[in-house]
Scaffold this motif. Sequence first.
Motif, PDB file in Angstrom:
ATOM      1  N   ALA A 171      17.988  -7.279  -9.923  1.00  0.00           N
ATOM      2  CA  ALA A 171      19.443  -7.452  -9.971  1.00  0.00           C
ATOM      3  C   ALA A 171      20.114  -6.669  -8.841  1.00  0.00           C
ATOM      4  O   ALA A 171      21.154  -7.086  -8.319  1.00  0.00           O
ATOM      5  CB  ALA A 171      19.979  -6.972 -11.317  1.00  0.00           C
ATOM      6  N   MET A 172      19.504  -5.554  -8.448  1.00  0.00           N
ATOM      7  CA  MET A 172      20.046  -4.737  -7.366  1.00  0.00           C
ATOM      8  C   MET A 172      19.378  -5.051  -6.027  1.00  0.00           C
ATOM      9  O   MET A 172      20.024  -5.016  -4.982  1.00  0.00           O
ATOM     10  CB  MET A 172      19.860  -3.248  -7.692  1.00  0.00           C
ATOM     11  N   THR A 173      18.086  -5.376  -6.081  1.00  0.00           N
ATOM     12  CA  THR A 173      17.332  -5.702  -4.864  1.00  0.00           C
ATOM     13  C   THR A 173      16.651  -7.051  -5.078  1.00  0.00           C
ATOM     14  O   THR A 173      15.486  -7.109  -5.469  1.00  0.00           O
ATOM     15  CB  THR A 173      16.285  -4.618  -4.555  1.00  0.00           C
ATOM     16  N   PRO A 174      17.350  -8.150  -4.835  1.00  0.00           N
ATOM     17  CA  PRO A 174      16.820  -9.485  -5.142  1.00  0.00           C
ATOM     18  C   PRO A 174      15.504  -9.817  -4.438  1.00  0.00           C
ATOM     19  O   PRO A 174      14.667 -10.517  -4.999  1.00  0.00           O
ATOM     20  CB  PRO A 174      17.939 -10.424  -4.675  1.00  0.00           C
ATOM     21  N   ASP A 175      15.332  -9.336  -3.217  1.00  0.00           N
ATOM     22  CA  ASP A 175      14.102  -9.611  -2.471  1.00  0.00           C
ATOM     23  C   ASP A 175      13.138  -8.445  -2.703  1.00  0.00           C
ATOM     24  O   ASP A 175      13.252  -7.398  -2.071  1.00  0.00           O
ATOM     25  CB  ASP A 175      14.410  -9.767  -0.985  1.00  0.00           C
ATOM     26  N   THR A 176      12.194  -8.621  -3.608  1.00  0.00           N
ATOM     27  CA  THR A 176      11.306  -7.512  -3.983  1.00  0.00           C
ATOM     28  C   THR A 176      10.031  -7.442  -3.143  1.00  0.00           C
ATOM     29  O   THR A 176       9.181  -6.572  -3.379  1.00  0.00           O
ATOM     30  CB  THR A 176      10.900  -7.617  -5.460  1.00  0.00           C
ATOM     31  N   ARG A 177       9.861  -8.298  -2.172  1.00  0.00           N
ATOM     32  CA  ARG A 177       8.607  -8.350  -1.421  1.00  0.00           C
ATOM     33  C   ARG A 177       8.207  -6.968  -0.897  1.00  0.00           C
ATOM     34  O   ARG A 177       8.982  -6.303  -0.223  1.00  0.00           O
ATOM     35  CB  ARG A 177       8.718  -9.341  -0.261  1.00  0.00           C
ATOM     36  N   THR A 178       6.965  -6.594  -1.205  1.00  0.00           N
ATOM     37  CA  THR A 178       6.459  -5.269  -0.873  1.00  0.00           C
ATOM     38  C   THR A 178       4.973  -5.347  -0.568  1.00  0.00           C
ATOM     39  O   THR A 178       4.243  -6.119  -1.195  1.00  0.00           O
ATOM     40  CB  THR A 178       6.638  -4.291  -2.063  1.00  0.00           C
ATOM     41  N   VAL A 179       4.519  -4.542   0.382  1.00  0.00           N
ATOM     42  CA  VAL A 179       3.089  -4.323   0.551  1.00  0.00           C
ATOM     43  C   VAL A 179       2.860  -2.819   0.635  1.00  0.00           C
ATOM     44  O   VAL A 179       3.463  -2.124   1.446  1.00  0.00           O
ATOM     45  CB  VAL A 179       2.509  -5.039   1.791  1.00  0.00           C
ATOM     46  N   THR A 180       2.032  -2.325  -0.260  1.00  0.00           N
ATOM     47  CA  THR A 180       1.698  -0.897  -0.310  1.00  0.00           C
ATOM     48  C   THR A 180       0.276  -0.705   0.187  1.00  0.00           C
ATOM     49  O   THR A 180      -0.668  -1.306  -0.340  1.00  0.00           O
ATOM     50  CB  THR A 180       1.842  -0.353  -1.739  1.00  0.00           C
ATOM     51  N   PHE A 181       0.134   0.121   1.208  1.00  0.00           N
ATOM     52  CA  PHE A 181      -1.158   0.423   1.820  1.00  0.00           C
ATOM     53  C   PHE A 181      -1.714   1.717   1.243  1.00  0.00           C
ATOM     54  O   PHE A 181      -0.982   2.699   1.101  1.00  0.00           O
ATOM     55  CB  PHE A 181      -1.008   0.613   3.337  1.00  0.00           C
ATOM     56  N   SER A 182      -3.004   1.733   0.952  1.00  0.00           N
ATOM     57  CA  SER A 182      -3.686   2.958   0.532  1.00  0.00           C
ATOM     58  C   SER A 182      -4.868   3.176   1.465  1.00  0.00           C
ATOM     59  O   SER A 182      -5.885   2.466   1.388  1.00  0.00           O
ATOM     60  CB  SER A 182      -4.177   2.844  -0.918  1.00  0.00           C
ATOM     61  N   LEU A 183      -4.723   4.134   2.367  1.00  0.00           N
ATOM     62  CA  LEU A 183      -5.760   4.446   3.350  1.00  0.00           C
ATOM     63  C   LEU A 183      -6.743   5.450   2.749  1.00  0.00           C
ATOM     64  O   LEU A 183      -6.345   6.514   2.275  1.00  0.00           O
ATOM     65  CB  LEU A 183      -5.132   5.033   4.616  1.00  0.00           C
ATOM     66  N   ALA A 184      -8.026   5.128   2.803  1.00  0.00           N
ATOM     67  CA  ALA A 184      -9.065   6.012   2.276  1.00  0.00           C
ATOM     68  C   ALA A 184      -9.469   7.027   3.336  1.00  0.00           C
ATOM     69  O   ALA A 184     -10.116   6.676   4.326  1.00  0.00           O
ATOM     70  CB  ALA A 184     -10.272   5.194   1.832  1.00  0.00           C
ATOM     71  N   LEU A 185      -9.073   8.288   3.130  1.00  0.00           N
ATOM     72  CA  LEU A 185      -9.597   9.365   3.974  1.00  0.00           C
ATOM     73  C   LEU A 185     -10.992   9.745   3.495  1.00  0.00           C
ATOM     74  O   LEU A 185     -11.831  10.199   4.281  1.00  0.00           O
ATOM     75  CB  LEU A 185      -8.668  10.578   3.934  1.00  0.00           C
ATOM     76  N   ASP A 186     -11.221   9.587   2.207  1.00  0.00           N
ATOM     77  CA  ASP A 186     -12.560   9.671   1.618  1.00  0.00           C
ATOM     78  C   ASP A 186     -12.850   8.313   1.002  1.00  0.00           C
ATOM     79  O   ASP A 186     -11.974   7.726   0.356  1.00  0.00           O
ATOM     80  CB  ASP A 186     -12.617  10.743   0.519  1.00  0.00           C
ATOM     81  N   SER A 187     -14.039   7.796   1.210  1.00  0.00           N
ATOM     82  CA  SER A 187     -14.384   6.512   0.603  1.00  0.00           C
ATOM     83  C   SER A 187     -14.123   6.578  -0.900  1.00  0.00           C
ATOM     84  O   SER A 187     -14.460   7.570  -1.551  1.00  0.00           O
ATOM     85  CB  SER A 187     -15.852   6.177   0.864  1.00  0.00           C
ATOM     86  N   THR A 188     -13.509   5.539  -1.445  1.00  0.00           N
ATOM     87  CA  THR A 188     -13.165   5.547  -2.869  1.00  0.00           C
ATOM     88  C   THR A 188     -14.193   4.759  -3.672  1.00  0.00           C
ATOM     89  O   THR A 188     -14.665   3.697  -3.243  1.00  0.00           O
ATOM     90  CB  THR A 188     -11.756   4.974  -3.110  1.00  0.00           C
ATOM     91  N   THR A 189     -14.527   5.289  -4.835  1.00  0.00           N
ATOM     92  CA  THR A 189     -15.516   4.686  -5.713  1.00  0.00           C
ATOM     93  C   THR A 189     -15.011   4.762  -7.159  1.00  0.00           C
ATOM     94  O   THR A 189     -14.020   5.440  -7.443  1.00  0.00           O
ATOM     95  CB  THR A 189     -16.861   5.440  -5.632  1.00  0.00           C
TER      96      THR A 189
END
Length: 306
Positions: A171-189
């Motif tokens: 209702a406040m932000t009609p265009d919700t398009r988002t991409v969130t990046f998560s960079l692995a400084l340590d490999s994730t498992t």
Amino acid sequence: MPVPAASYVLGSAIIVVAIFLRHSLFSEDCGYKVGNQYKICKSTVDSFRTQGLAIINDVISEEDLLEIEAIYDRYMAEGSKEKQGRDFCDMSKPYDTPREEYSVINAMLPRRYYPELQGNAYERVASTIAQQLFPGAEMVLDYDQLLDKNPGAADAQFAWHQDMAYWPSPAMTPDTRTVTFSLALDSTTKENGCIRYVAGTGVEKVLRHHKPLGKTKADAHAIALTLRDDEEVSYAQVKRGSVSVHDEYVVHGSGGNTSKGKRRTYVIAFRVKDTVDRERAAGFTHSHNDEVNWDVFNNWDKIQDQ
């Protein structure tokens, strides 16, 4: 009889051309970085749009990682409630939890407090990927975040949630398009608490009911939803220097770190410029120090189960 040198040159040229043609005919021309530009594959775009999350390998070089890592480690070592307020905390615990009792350090908006992070190689490359995921849209950096799960911290968890539950509503932000990046400084498992998610839950762009983990936002900033019995969990295991990208509605979280090493992650999110402008006009910056936050937009602490 000796073979003329020209024959060797011609033979080498034929081999090079053959390799090039094989790559052109049987491989997508994608999945590589040139300078600050990373060309993503169609399969990555498809996964992001249909599953809500995709993994992109080898986004940041080891040379750039070492530079970023040095700033990251210094920031996390020097950060404190006295310097950053609630932007340096263990998000799953009360804000007054002593630093020595943290299971996971959650540092919001580090580029605000450490300007040397601004414009780094990660931000530059991620920007080009964001534009490819949303061609034609003006995608800008909305916020950044550093996460560090301590070794052997089984309770270093992020509860199941949708990112939109923390942000202003459509209702406040009609265009919700988002991409969130998560960079692995340590490999994730799975062992060290990688992102886990329910694929496809963001396609319909429906926000589920969430509950605060504490009685109030002062007790714990985090909120959570409950998975349905028939939902299948997937795991985003990402190697060092690579990233996962997820959208604003996919249901996700992460488990604790039961390994002997840290799990360091560097998050940046891009949203449409008009959306970011509307957030800022409403007084919302993603800082935990803001007066305007999820308890203002969504009132999860007052809404009963639906």
